[in-house]
Design an enzyme around this catalytic site. Sequence first.
Site, PDB file in Angstrom:
ATOM      1  N   HIS A 266      -3.467  -5.094   0.223  1.00 27.83           N
ATOM      2  CA  HIS A 266      -2.904  -5.614   1.474  1.00 27.83           C
ATOM      3  C   HIS A 266      -2.897  -7.145   1.474  1.00 27.83           C
ATOM      4  O   HIS A 266      -3.823  -7.765   2.008  1.00 27.83           O
ATOM      5  CB  HIS A 266      -3.728  -5.115   2.666  1.00 27.83           C
ATOM      6  CG  HIS A 266      -3.548  -3.661   2.941  1.00 27.83           C
ATOM      7  ND1 HIS A 266      -2.562  -3.181   3.773  1.00 27.83           N
ATOM      8  CD2 HIS A 266      -4.213  -2.576   2.467  1.00 27.83           C
ATOM      9  CE1 HIS A 266      -2.631  -1.856   3.823  1.00 27.83           C
ATOM     10  NE2 HIS A 266      -3.620  -1.465   3.027  1.00 27.83           N
TER      11      HIS A 266
ATOM     12  N   CYS B 220       0.838  -1.206   0.000  1.00 28.27           N
ATOM     13  CA  CYS B 220       0.000   0.000   0.000  1.00 28.27           C
ATOM     14  C   CYS B 220       0.873   1.256   0.000  1.00 28.27           C
ATOM     15  O   CYS B 220       1.440   1.590  -1.026  1.00 28.27           O
ATOM     16  CB  CYS B 220      -0.990  -0.049   1.150  1.00 28.27           C
ATOM     17  SG  CYS B 220      -2.454   0.932   0.801  1.00 28.27           S
TER      18      CYS B 220
ATOM     19  N   GLU C 277      -1.332  -9.029   3.300  1.00 31.62           N
ATOM     20  CA  GLU C 277      -1.175  -9.605   4.651  1.00 31.62           C
ATOM     21  C   GLU C 277      -2.499 -10.075   5.246  1.00 31.62           C
ATOM     22  O   GLU C 277      -2.501 -10.806   6.244  1.00 31.62           O
ATOM     23  CB  GLU C 277      -0.495  -8.595   5.590  1.00 31.62           C
ATOM     24  CG  GLU C 277      -1.338  -7.404   6.040  1.00 31.62           C
ATOM     25  CD  GLU C 277      -1.260  -6.211   5.084  1.00 31.62           C
ATOM     26  OE1 GLU C 277      -1.008  -6.409   3.880  1.00 31.62           O
ATOM     27  OE2 GLU C 277      -1.480  -5.059   5.547  1.00 31.62           O
TER      28      GLU C 277
HETATM   29  N1  GLN Z   1      -1.930   6.745   2.889  1.00 35.25           N
HETATM   30  C1  GLN Z   1      -2.015   6.014   1.668  1.00 35.25           C
HETATM   31  C2  GLN Z   1      -3.369   6.164   1.013  1.00 35.25           C
HETATM   32  O1  GLN Z   1      -4.309   6.557   1.628  1.00 35.25           O
HETATM   33  C3  GLN Z   1      -1.712   4.548   1.895  1.00 35.25           C
HETATM   34  C4  GLN Z   1      -2.724   3.848   2.743  1.00 35.25           C
HETATM   35  C5  GLN Z   1      -2.248   2.545   3.302  1.00 35.25           C
HETATM   36  O2  GLN Z   1      -1.044   2.281   3.306  1.00 35.25           O
HETATM   37  N2  GLN Z   1      -3.152   1.730   3.807  1.00 35.25           N
HETATM   38  O3  GLN Z   1      -3.517   5.876  -0.151  1.00 35.25           O
END
Ligand code: GLN
Length: 532
Positions: free
Chosen positions: A509, A382, A511
């Site tokens: 994600h 992410c 994970e």
């Molecule tokens: N802050 C970034 C976004 O909002 C990444 C979010 C995250 O890593 N879950 O896109």
Amino acid sequence: MKYIFVTGGVVSSLGKGLAAASLGTLLEHRGLKVLLQKFDPYLNVDPGTMSPYQHGEVYVLDDGAETDLDLGHYERFTHANLSQVNSLSSGQVFENVIKNERAGKYLGATVQFIPHVTDEIKGRLKTATDRNPDTDVIITEIGGTVGDIEGHLFLEALRQFALDVGHENVCFIHVTLLPMVKAAGEIKTKPTQQSVAKLREIGIQPDIIICRTEHDLDDDNRRKIAMFCNVQKKNVVAFRDVENTIYECPLDLRKDKLDRLVSDVLGLESETPDLSKWQGFVDRLVNPSKRTKIGVVGKYIELNDAYKSIYESLTIAGAEHDTAIEIVKVDAENIEKNGASEVIGQVDGILVPGGFGERGTEGKILAAQYAREQHIPYFGICLGMQIATIEFARNVCGLKEANSTEFDKDCPHPVISLQEEQQGITDMGASMRLGSCESSLVPGTQSFELYGQTETIHERHRHRYEFNPSYRQQLESAGLIIASESVKEGLVEIIEIKDHPFFIAAQFHPEFKSKPNSPHPIFSGFIKASLR
Ligand code: GLN
């Protein structure tokens, strides 16, 4: 349908979630279909807006629900199919009650805690049951500690619920702490007695007491707890500190036959569990022959719970490769101060996890640069993918001022920018791009191979910003590979880098989709590459 309610007493952080999840494991191994859920008494509608310092990781389900990290344990320990209905907070309960009141649904009644609020809680149990009609047992964990003011209405609702469905269909389990008073050399049962007394005051008599203890629980103490807490002695279960891994918890609880006791209370016919596969997984975790060092470069690094599912996914992938994972927790700001080679020069693989806000981002960019230039396996998740994109734009494409508009609104080269759907959103709760989305994989990429050459994948998301498509061509012609795009919106989902042993960064994600004996393919590939 049978119901198990798991409450906690004496102190928080007892491992109630792990106890519930482990019971889920054991009951599944008895051939039962299990569902797990969590009721949290706090007033936030969900944990999505809470700081990791308050709450640890926000665990995301397929349907986009932002939930407590215990739901991560539930999914890793069982095959339960969880959704938004399995995560309830006081915030949601009151929000619904007040909405109903404004809509005139109470037909002129005075709206009260009992029955209107308790009915709302009981209603959620019914919804969970209706949505999962083939379930044999629903395990519901109640957050907090018995005696907390805010948990009272939940317990009252459960008391009523047991009457409604018949006590023969309900099993109350109370998890408590047995502290050891060192000076006296004795395990103390009094806090447990008092906590159970509190429950009985509300009208709930626990059927089983699970005692968290650092030591074995002898017969005398079992007898004492049984007598003062009004339970049968055999229903006093010891839950010891596990030696190596949380995946030993089901095996520990099996020693006192928790699953059989629960089956007896509920009159459930089921088989003796065969835990050999689970045991095999634990054995691989505990006695690996290889070792690798993974640097996790984050901002909430002193907080174990903030990256829970990432640590679990690394461990699970390690077991598959007969490898112990040494996690080196790296504060991104430390790299800013001391440089990447000083701080992460000794690791075999670098993982940059998700995150929000500017603090630490320059350190993460340095980590990505170090991994790219030194040919060290890099895994971005992410924010970690957005970081890798910024680094590539700055240092390979020469766009020195490249950044994300999250950190610099007016930067000249916004290679990461707000998604179109996110423009104009002002409410922060549940408004990100959330949950499972379908994306396609490009044949010939590392990711395509790792996923076993499948062309479409489904992964969970939680973000507002995205890879800015206006920079796509420029970055691609400099050697960035777009390995995956979302089917619906065409958003960039995975980037890779040419001629690098392992450089994969995902907008989603992964994970959230690792389970014992079934690690996520990118985690698995990352560990394999780090071993090399
Ligand atoms: N802050 C970034 C976004 O909002 C990444 C979010 C995250 O890593 N879950 O896109």
